[in-house]
Structure formats: structure tokens, C-alpha cells
Design an enzyme around this catalytic site. Structure first.
Site, PDB file in Angstrom:
ATOM      1  N   ARG A 156      41.422   0.388  63.068  1.00 35.33           N
ATOM      2  CA  ARG A 156      40.771  -0.038  61.821  1.00 35.33           C
ATOM      3  C   ARG A 156      40.208  -1.461  61.899  1.00 35.33           C
ATOM      4  O   ARG A 156      39.137  -1.732  61.364  1.00 35.33           O
ATOM      5  CB  ARG A 156      41.744   0.119  60.652  1.00 35.33           C
ATOM      6  CG  ARG A 156      41.897   1.594  60.240  1.00 35.33           C
ATOM      7  CD  ARG A 156      43.070   1.770  59.350  1.00 35.33           C
ATOM      8  NE  ARG A 156      43.163   3.105  58.783  1.00 35.33           N
ATOM      9  CZ  ARG A 156      44.270   3.578  58.229  1.00 35.33           C
ATOM     10  NH1 ARG A 156      45.356   2.820  58.181  1.00 35.33           N
ATOM     11  NH2 ARG A 156      44.292   4.793  57.731  1.00 35.33           N
ATOM     12  N   TYR A 198      44.835  14.777  49.417  1.00 36.60           N
ATOM     13  CA  TYR A 198      45.276  13.463  48.938  1.00 36.60           C
ATOM     14  C   TYR A 198      45.997  13.538  47.590  1.00 36.60           C
ATOM     15  O   TYR A 198      46.010  12.551  46.847  1.00 36.60           O
ATOM     16  CB  TYR A 198      44.086  12.513  48.845  1.00 36.60           C
ATOM     17  CG  TYR A 198      43.673  11.931  50.185  1.00 36.60           C
ATOM     18  CD1 TYR A 198      44.541  11.097  50.898  1.00 36.60           C
ATOM     19  CD2 TYR A 198      42.432  12.194  50.735  1.00 36.60           C
ATOM     20  CE1 TYR A 198      44.173  10.544  52.112  1.00 36.60           C
ATOM     21  CE2 TYR A 198      42.055  11.641  51.959  1.00 36.60           C
ATOM     22  CZ  TYR A 198      42.929  10.814  52.640  1.00 36.60           C
ATOM     23  OH  TYR A 198      42.563  10.262  53.847  1.00 36.60           O
ATOM     24  N   GLU A 216      50.022  18.168  56.610  1.00 39.10           N
ATOM     25  CA  GLU A 216      48.615  17.876  56.896  1.00 39.10           C
ATOM     26  C   GLU A 216      48.087  18.725  58.060  1.00 39.10           C
ATOM     27  O   GLU A 216      46.934  19.163  58.038  1.00 39.10           O
ATOM     28  CB  GLU A 216      48.454  16.370  57.156  1.00 39.10           C
ATOM     29  CG  GLU A 216      48.690  15.574  55.875  1.00 39.10           C
ATOM     30  CD  GLU A 216      48.868  14.077  56.067  1.00 39.10           C
ATOM     31  OE1 GLU A 216      48.876  13.603  57.221  1.00 39.10           O
ATOM     32  OE2 GLU A 216      48.993  13.371  55.039  1.00 39.10           O
ATOM     33  N   THR A 220      45.701  -0.182  56.306  1.00 37.01           N
ATOM     34  CA  THR A 220      44.682   0.579  55.562  1.00 37.01           C
ATOM     35  C   THR A 220      43.372  -0.192  55.428  1.00 37.01           C
ATOM     36  O   THR A 220      42.298   0.344  55.665  1.00 37.01           O
ATOM     37  CB  THR A 220      45.222   0.909  54.148  1.00 37.01           C
ATOM     38  OG1 THR A 220      46.451   1.612  54.303  1.00 37.01           O
ATOM     39  CG2 THR A 220      44.245   1.771  53.368  1.00 37.01           C
ATOM     40  N   HIS A 261      42.718   8.602  59.318  1.00 34.33           N
ATOM     41  CA  HIS A 261      43.936   8.795  58.533  1.00 34.33           C
ATOM     42  C   HIS A 261      45.040   9.143  59.514  1.00 34.33           C
ATOM     43  O   HIS A 261      44.828   9.950  60.416  1.00 34.33           O
ATOM     44  CB  HIS A 261      43.765   9.945  57.529  1.00 34.33           C
ATOM     45  CG  HIS A 261      45.061  10.397  56.941  1.00 34.33           C
ATOM     46  ND1 HIS A 261      45.636   9.736  55.876  1.00 34.33           N
ATOM     47  CD2 HIS A 261      45.914  11.383  57.294  1.00 34.33           C
ATOM     48  CE1 HIS A 261      46.800  10.336  55.599  1.00 34.33           C
ATOM     49  NE2 HIS A 261      46.976  11.332  56.444  1.00 34.33           N
ATOM     50  N   ASN A 318      37.814   3.721  56.180  1.00 36.04           N
ATOM     51  CA  ASN A 318      38.642   3.081  57.203  1.00 36.04           C
ATOM     52  C   ASN A 318      38.836   3.935  58.461  1.00 36.04           C
ATOM     53  O   ASN A 318      39.829   3.819  59.156  1.00 36.04           O
ATOM     54  CB  ASN A 318      39.976   2.633  56.595  1.00 36.04           C
ATOM     55  CG  ASN A 318      40.755   3.780  55.996  1.00 36.04           C
ATOM     56  OD1 ASN A 318      40.288   4.919  55.982  1.00 36.04           O
ATOM     57  ND2 ASN A 318      41.950   3.502  55.529  1.00 36.04           N
ATOM     58  N   LYS A 355      37.636  10.188  60.008  1.00 34.34           N
ATOM     59  CA  LYS A 355      36.984  10.304  58.706  1.00 34.34           C
ATOM     60  C   LYS A 355      35.448  10.258  58.801  1.00 34.34           C
ATOM     61  O   LYS A 355      34.904   9.851  59.837  1.00 34.34           O
ATOM     62  CB  LYS A 355      37.497   9.173  57.804  1.00 34.34           C
ATOM     63  CG  LYS A 355      38.993   9.257  57.510  1.00 34.34           C
ATOM     64  CD  LYS A 355      39.370   8.193  56.501  1.00 34.34           C
ATOM     65  CE  LYS A 355      40.816   8.306  56.105  1.00 34.34           C
ATOM     66  NZ  LYS A 355      41.156   7.314  55.066  1.00 34.34           N
TER      67      LYS A 355
HETATM   68  P1  CMP Z   1      44.505   6.842  54.175  1.00 35.10           P
HETATM   69  O1  CMP Z   1      45.448   6.235  55.135  1.00 35.10           O
HETATM   70  O2  CMP Z   1      43.802   8.081  54.578  1.00 35.10           O
HETATM   71  O3  CMP Z   1      45.305   7.137  52.806  1.00 35.10           O
HETATM   72  C1  CMP Z   1      44.715   7.071  51.541  1.00 35.10           C
HETATM   73  C2  CMP Z   1      43.303   6.587  51.580  1.00 35.10           C
HETATM   74  O4  CMP Z   1      42.815   6.084  50.342  1.00 35.10           O
HETATM   75  C3  CMP Z   1      43.200   5.388  52.507  1.00 35.10           C
HETATM   76  O5  CMP Z   1      43.383   5.768  53.825  1.00 35.10           O
HETATM   77  C4  CMP Z   1      41.849   4.842  52.126  1.00 35.10           C
HETATM   78  O6  CMP Z   1      40.782   5.620  52.659  1.00 35.10           O
HETATM   79  C5  CMP Z   1      41.902   5.032  50.617  1.00 35.10           C
HETATM   80  N1  CMP Z   1      42.424   3.835  49.957  1.00 35.10           N
HETATM   81  C6  CMP Z   1      43.686   3.412  49.903  1.00 35.10           C
HETATM   82  N2  CMP Z   1      43.803   2.274  49.200  1.00 35.10           N
HETATM   83  C7  CMP Z   1      42.561   1.983  48.790  1.00 35.10           C
HETATM   84  C8  CMP Z   1      42.018   0.940  48.008  1.00 35.10           C
HETATM   85  N3  CMP Z   1      42.779  -0.035  47.512  1.00 35.10           N
HETATM   86  N4  CMP Z   1      40.700   0.947  47.782  1.00 35.10           N
HETATM   87  C9  CMP Z   1      39.930   1.937  48.268  1.00 35.10           C
HETATM   88  N5  CMP Z   1      40.379   2.962  48.999  1.00 35.10           N
HETATM   89  C10 CMP Z   1      41.688   2.982  49.269  1.00 35.10           C
END
Ligand code: CMP
Length: 132
Positions: A102, A49, A126, A91, A115, A112, A9
């Protein structure tokens, strides 16, 4: 051998962590099948997303994901989907286990660093999204 999909990311690309992340992935036994740097528009980030549309974090997620370049990576190994999720960690880095990508590298729950597809079906979607 199972395939899965990884995206590095914008926060990680910006902090020069592409090599560090790919090294961890390769050392864990994954084979890189395809890889490319890309930039998501807001619209493409929304499509990627789509399942999160309507959630409280959606708008900021789309903003963040279109704020800089990303690296899309297709991977394979035995049990790839599950293994990559383990390597990525939870996450939110505050909830991730020590030694996961992470825990070690992410900035917060949104920024984070990576993905990782959560199912073989999503991995297919994807991968197709980036590689056609
Ligand atoms: P990812 O695994 O790419 O899937 C969805 C993304 O949304 C996640 O990683 C984060 O980047 C973001 N995300 C998920 N939950 C939250 C949250 N509670 N607050 C902010 N960002 C989030």
C-alpha cells in the site's frame, strides 16, 4: 501451513499492477493455491464488506469495489494471515510503512490496491465467497 485470502482491487487491476502484486506475494514465501478474476456487483460488494455496513465510508467503498474487475487469490504459508497483513501495510497508504504494497502502490485510504483477510475465520469466509 495457514491459508489466507487476498483481493487485488479495481484501482490496481486498472493500473496493470496484478503481476507486481503477485510477484511481491510469491517472493514473500506465499504459495498461490487458487486465483481468479471477477467483477463484483454492488450487492456482492455489500455482502463481502457486510461488517462495515453503516460506517461513513461504506457507500463509497461499495461503489468503488463494483467499479471494475478484481482478482481473488487464495494463499498459503506459515503464519499467512499475519504475514499478508504486514506485506499489505496499513489501510491508508499515508500511514503504511515504506516497502509495503500500500505504501508503494495504493492511491488513498479507499483505493488501497489490496484487501488482506484480518483473521483465519474471515479468510475462510472470503475464500468461500469467491471460490465456493
Ligand atoms: P480493506 O482492508 O479492504 O477493508 C475495508 C476497506 O474500506 C478498506 O480496505 C478501504 O478500501 C476502505 N476504507 C477503510 N477505511 C476507510 C476510510 N476511512 N476512508 C475510506 N475508505 C476506507
Amino acid at each position: 501451513m495457514e491459508k489466507t485470502f487476498l483481493m487485488i482491487k479495481p484501482d490496481a487491476v486498472e493500473r496493470n499492477l496484478i503481476g507486481e502484486i503477485l510477484k511481491r506475494v510469491e517472493e514473500d514465501g506465499f504459495k498461490i493455491i487458487d486465483l481468479k478474476m471477477d467483477e463484483l456487483t454492488r450487492y456482492r460488494a455489500e455482502v463481502f464488506y457486510e461488517v462495515h455496513r453503516g460506517k461513513p465510508f461504506f457507500k463509497k467503498l461499495v461503489e468503488y469495489m463494483s467499479s471494475g474487475r478484481v482478482v481473488a487469490v487464495m494463499l498459503k504459508r506459515a503464519n499467512a494471515v499475519k504475514r499478508l497483513r504486514v506485506l499489505a501495510g496499513a489501510t491508508d497508504p499515508k500511514e503504511a510503512k515504506k516497502g509495503t504494497i500500500r505504501y508503494d502502490l495504493a492511491l488513498d485510504g479507499r483505493r488501497n490496491s489490496v484487501h488482506a483477510s484480518d483473521s483465519a475465520r474471515n479468510a475462510k469466509f472470503e475464500s468461500k465467497f469467491f471460490f465456493g
